[in-house]
Design a protein around this motif. Structure first.
Motif, short mmCIF file in Angstrom:
data_model
loop_
_atom_site.label_atom_id
_atom_site.label_comp_id
_atom_site.label_asym_id
_atom_site.label_seq_id
_atom_site.Cartn_x
_atom_site.Cartn_y
_atom_site.Cartn_z
N THR A 16 30.87 14.77 -28.34
CA THR A 16 29.65 16.04 -27.69
C THR A 16 29.02 15.39 -26.74
O THR A 16 29.13 16.34 -25.79
N ALA A 17 28.76 14.16 -27.05
CA ALA A 17 27.85 13.84 -25.40
C ALA A 17 28.87 13.69 -24.13
O ALA A 17 28.81 14.67 -23.38
N ALA A 18 30.06 13.57 -24.85
CA ALA A 18 31.53 13.63 -23.37
C ALA A 18 32.06 14.50 -23.26
O ALA A 18 32.23 14.93 -21.75
N LEU A 19 32.00 16.28 -23.93
CA LEU A 19 32.51 16.99 -23.14
C LEU A 19 31.09 17.32 -22.25
O LEU A 19 31.53 18.19 -21.54
N ARG A 20 29.65 17.07 -21.92
CA ARG A 20 28.90 17.69 -21.44
C ARG A 20 29.36 17.57 -20.06
O ARG A 20 29.26 18.48 -19.31
N VAL A 21 30.18 16.36 -19.60
CA VAL A 21 30.39 16.95 -17.45
C VAL A 21 30.99 17.80 -17.55
O VAL A 21 31.64 17.44 -16.79
N LEU A 22 32.05 18.41 -18.79
CA LEU A 22 32.73 19.35 -18.50
C LEU A 22 32.48 20.60 -18.64
O LEU A 22 32.23 21.92 -17.72
N ILE A 57 39.38 22.76 -26.14
CA ILE A 57 39.31 22.18 -25.35
C ILE A 57 39.02 21.09 -25.60
O ILE A 57 38.83 19.92 -25.21
N ARG A 58 37.64 20.78 -27.08
CA ARG A 58 37.47 20.21 -27.15
C ARG A 58 37.92 18.80 -27.77
O ARG A 58 38.10 18.00 -27.39
N GLY A 59 38.91 19.55 -28.59
CA GLY A 59 39.61 18.64 -29.18
C GLY A 59 40.93 17.86 -28.52
O GLY A 59 41.38 16.98 -28.48
N ALA A 60 41.66 18.77 -27.30
CA ALA A 60 42.33 17.97 -25.65
C ALA A 60 41.28 17.27 -24.97
O ALA A 60 41.82 16.25 -25.06
N PHE A 61 40.27 17.24 -24.89
CA PHE A 61 39.71 16.85 -23.91
C PHE A 61 39.23 14.83 -24.80
O PHE A 61 39.19 13.80 -24.26
N ASN A 62 38.86 15.15 -25.77
CA ASN A 62 38.45 14.34 -26.95
C ASN A 62 40.08 13.33 -27.09
O ASN A 62 39.62 12.10 -27.22
N MET A 64 42.57 13.20 -25.53
CA MET A 64 42.97 12.37 -24.24
C MET A 64 41.87 11.92 -23.40
O MET A 64 42.22 10.20 -22.93
N ARG A 65 39.86 11.59 -23.33
CA ARG A 65 39.33 10.64 -23.12
C ARG A 65 39.25 9.15 -24.64
O ARG A 65 39.41 7.75 -23.59
N LYS A 66 40.23 9.72 -25.43
CA LYS A 66 40.05 8.09 -26.14
C LYS A 66 41.70 7.25 -26.03
O LYS A 66 41.48 6.09 -25.44
N ALA A 67 42.85 8.07 -25.63
CA ALA A 67 43.87 7.00 -25.58
C ALA A 67 43.68 6.38 -23.84
O ALA A 67 44.85 5.31 -23.60
#
Length: 420
Positions: A16-22, A57-62, A64-67
């Motif tokens: 959730t915190a990481a999403l805040r950049v988007l 967008i939430r799941g796709a971003f997360n 990709m971020r972790k990969a």
């Protein structure tokens, strides 16, 4: 709270915190119209207001971020999607500066292709393969294996689920201080959103009752719960394209197993259209069919009066070329439109006699000779719009009294698909 629950909430908090950049949290809005209609305190979680107009967008971003954190040198991602998942991945590719290859069926509307390409900002390549999604998916997976790329599935993946769970984390933070939800209504397609949100709610709001809603034509979760294991539906109605999934995700089912089947509500596709038009006309909300599922399910929740109800509005990617079909379906569900095949005598004055059976609110919207059934009769496709079911009962009684022979084909999907 178990250690496992605490660990999951911790990872969701990080996502959730990481999403805040988007983007900022999507709004949680108290809806006065629905609250008054149902005598409840109804809050809408507006995922249709995310940058890609859906929660995907939430799941796709997360994921990709972790990969990228695990393998920073692998910067090519692949998915198969004709809709919101494709747009979510494209947006994430643009943000991270990674290469994306998105496979879509050849039949995908140009509007969706163009929007996905726009979100990708030059970082994505779109390949149109296959008339049916199964063919598209196979092509994407084959390419991914050959290219050594990373495949982003739409829902059956722990990192995707973790990202979608951020929706529930935001809900609990956005409710007024001291307010917890009595009921949370979640739409279900492949189960990624519901599996993520359920884990958050069980851990952080255990008193909240959870209700799920699927389209009648794609009840993959309900049938799995009834069978005790995921099943593949033999046929799926694709009208609610954002939730028309033939098989619930295996990972997601493991989270949702144990849910009483009666807690999964089924929304008729035609009634869903009436809900979409209602929200458009009264609130100005443009919702796709899957995005309106949870709102529509309020009709089937008699226990909500006086309670705090949170409804997840999952998406608003609606192609307005579908609006005439949505209106048509809504009118049929409301009992305001019917189609008949009328056997009309081939004699002077026959049409005038038929017109005399019409009531003051009866409007002919379709009148088409199909063929000459016999020397003295012709078949007419007749579409009539009126004020409601009672008006049709009166019309049919007048046609019977006048000796007209007719067949109501409104609910005959085979005939209407061929001639309407």
């Amino acid at each position: 709270m178990t250690d496992t629950s605490a660990d999951f909430l911790g990872t969701v908090d990080s996502a959730t915190a990481a999403l805040r950049v988007l983007f900022d949290p999507t709004p949680l809005q108290r809806n006065a119209y629905l609250s008054a209609r149902y005598g409840a305190d109804v809050w809408l979680k507006r995922e249709d207001l995310s940058p890609v107009r859906s929660y995907k967008i939430r799941g796709a971003f997360n994921a990709m971020r972790k990969a990228l954190a695990a393998e920073p040198d692998r910067r090519r991602f692949v998915c198969a999607s004709a809709g919101n998942h494709a747009q979510g991945m494209a947006y994430a590719c643009h943000h991270f500066g990674t290469e994306g290859v998105i496979f879509m069926p050849v039949t995908t509307p140009k509007q969706k292709i163009d929007k996905t390409r726009q979100f990708g900002g030059g970082q994505v390549e779109i390949r149109l393969v296959g008339d049916y999604f199964d063919d598209t998916l196979k092509a994407a997976q084959d390419f991914c294996a050959q290219a050594g790329a990373i495949f982003l599935p739409p829902f059956d993946n722990s990192d995707i689920v973790e990202g979608q769970a951020s929706c529930a984390r935001e809900i609990l933070a956005q409710l007024p201080e001291g307010v917890t939800p009595d009921i949370v209504v979640l739409p279900v397609g492949g189960g990624g959103l519901s599996a993520g949100c359920v884990q958050v709610l069980r851990a952080a709001a255990p008193g909240a009752a959870i209700r799920f809603v699927e389209p009648c034509g794609a009840p993959s979760l309900k049938r799995a719960l009834e069978a005790g294991a995921p099943v593949t539906l033999p046929k799926v109605n694709n009208f609610v394209d954002g939730a028309a999934v033939a098989r619930i995700g295996d990972l997601n089912y493991r989270v949702l197993a144990g849910t009483p089947p009666e807690h999964v509500l089924l929304a008729p596709e035609d009634r869903l259209c009436a809900t979409m038009l209602d929200m458009l006309n009264t609130e100005g909300f443009v919702l796709e069919p899957a995005g309106a599922l949870a709102v529509d399910a309020l009709r089937d929740l008699p226990e909500i009066a006086g309670r705090t109800v949170v409804v997840v509005v999952s998406g608003g990617n609606f192609d307005f070329e579908r609006l005439p079909d949505v209106k048509e379906r809504a009118l049929r569900w409301e009992g305001r439109k019917k189609y008949y095949i009328l056997r009309l005598p081939q004699r002077p004055g026959a049409l005038r006699d038929f017109l005399g059976t019409l009531g003051p609110d009866d409007d002919i919207t379709r009148f088409e000779y199909l063929k000459k059934s016999a020397r003295n009769f012709g078949s007419v496709l007749l579409g009539i719009e009126t004020s409601g079911r009672a008006a049709f009962e009166a019309l049919e009684a007048r046609m019977d009294a006048s000796g007209f022979i007719y067949q109501d084909i409104t609910e005959d999907t085979v005939i209407t698909s061929l001639i309407v």
